[in-house]
Enzyme design. Structure first.
Site, PDB file in Angstrom:
ATOM      1  CG  ASP A  99      14.974 -37.557  40.270  1.00 54.01           C
ATOM      2  OD1 ASP A  99      14.209 -36.669  39.829  1.00 54.01           O
ATOM      3  OD2 ASP A  99      15.836 -38.119  39.553  1.00 54.01           O
ATOM      4  CD  GLU A 190      16.673 -28.638  36.523  1.00 53.15           C
ATOM      5  OE1 GLU A 190      16.117 -28.769  35.412  1.00 53.15           O
ATOM      6  OE2 GLU A 190      16.612 -29.494  37.437  1.00 53.15           O
TER       7      GLU A 190
END
Length: 300
Positions: A99, A190
């Protein structure tokens, strides 16, 4: 005729000055009550209390370094790890991928493909104000070399509601097409890189925010969003909610030789981010299955 007991034709009136004083006093009391209520109302709007999480917005968009916020950027400082030196021993066939975000800039996709990467998630947006300036090169470039790729959104739940951020994401690269090469849109949720770990939301407020986001993505794209998170953050900030395991694929982050304990409800991970650097540019990821199963996920 006896007038006893009748009301006087001209009842005694209060002096005009007294009426004016009473009116002014009442207005001041009403204004005072309104001022007292404002802090509570503002608190409810910020924290989502008593309101639909999808409608919660604030005027504070403090996103000041979005180019430094990517999937996993906050994890080493909270959970340690990083580029792990151990060897991952798969329990079954795993498919390698990566990613990336603007932090990587222009990516050499041909080399990444030749080194074994078969999928990529690319950061598209953050909050409702930022789009990745390298998104086109990264998203189209990975596709052009043959990778199955998808887009992700870095969530900031204290700047606007979940549905608003989902709409911004889908409108700026986070869509989906059934071409067999596009992964489900992904929510990166997150640790807060700007302040309070859980963005000032209660656990129920966070669950509501995530629900608003994934529901809007589904309404706009027909796909349930992949959810990227860590078990520690998820437990702390959602109360280890199992509400999403039935629909949303899990992308768990853990920089170790195994994915470890997963958030509640998910019996397995779909993706695992196991290191923040390595063979490929960006973060190092696995899909939990063979390549044909990755293709099946892309096809919906």
């Amino acid at each position: 005729m006896n007038d006893a007991g009748r009301s006087p034709r001209h009842p005694r009136r209060r002096p005009r000055g007294a009426a004016r004083v009473t009116t002014v006093t009442g207005a001041l009391l009403s204004l005072f009550a309104l001022l007292l209520a404002l802090p509570a109302a503002a608190s409810a709007a910020t924290n989502g209390a008593g309101a639909s999480p999808a409608s919660v917005t604030t005027s504070r968009d403090h996103v000041t370094h979005p180019q430094l916020d990517w999937a996993g950027s906050t994890i080493p400082s909270h959970e340690g790890g990083g580029s792990h030196g151990g060897t991952v021993t798969p329990d079954a066939t795993l498919t390698s991928g990566m990613d990336v975000s603007a932090y990587q800039g222009s990516v050499d996709w041909t080399t990444a493909w030749n080194n074994g990467a078969r999928f990529a998630y690319v950061k598209a947006t953050e909050s409702t104000t930022y789009t990745n300036p390298d998104f086109t090169q990264q998203y189209d470039g990975s596709y052009d070399v043959g990778m199955i790729r998808g887009a992700y959104h870095f969530a900031t739940p204290d700047t606007s509601g979940g549905a608003a951020q989902a709409d911004y994401f889908v409108s700026h690269g986070g869509g989906w097409s059934g071409d067999g090469k596009t992964l489900p849109p992904m929510l990166d949720i997150e640790y807060n890189p700007y302040g309070a770990e859980c963005y000032g939301l209660s656990q129920s407020g966070m669950v509501g925010w995530i629900s608003a986001f994934v529901n809007e993505v589904h309404a706009r794209t027909s796909r349930w969003a992949t959810i990227y998170t860590t078990t520690d953050w998820w437990t702390t900030c959602t109360g280890n909610s199992s509400a999403f395991a039935g629909n949303d694929p899990l992308f768990v982050a853990r920089y170790s030789s195994s994915a470890g304990t997963l958030p509640a409800g998910w019996g397995y991970y779909t993706f695992w981010q196991y290191a923040d650097s390595g063979t490929f540019p960006g973060d190092q990821d696995y899909f939990n299955g063979a390549y044909d199963r990755l293709q099946a996920l892309a096809n919906g």
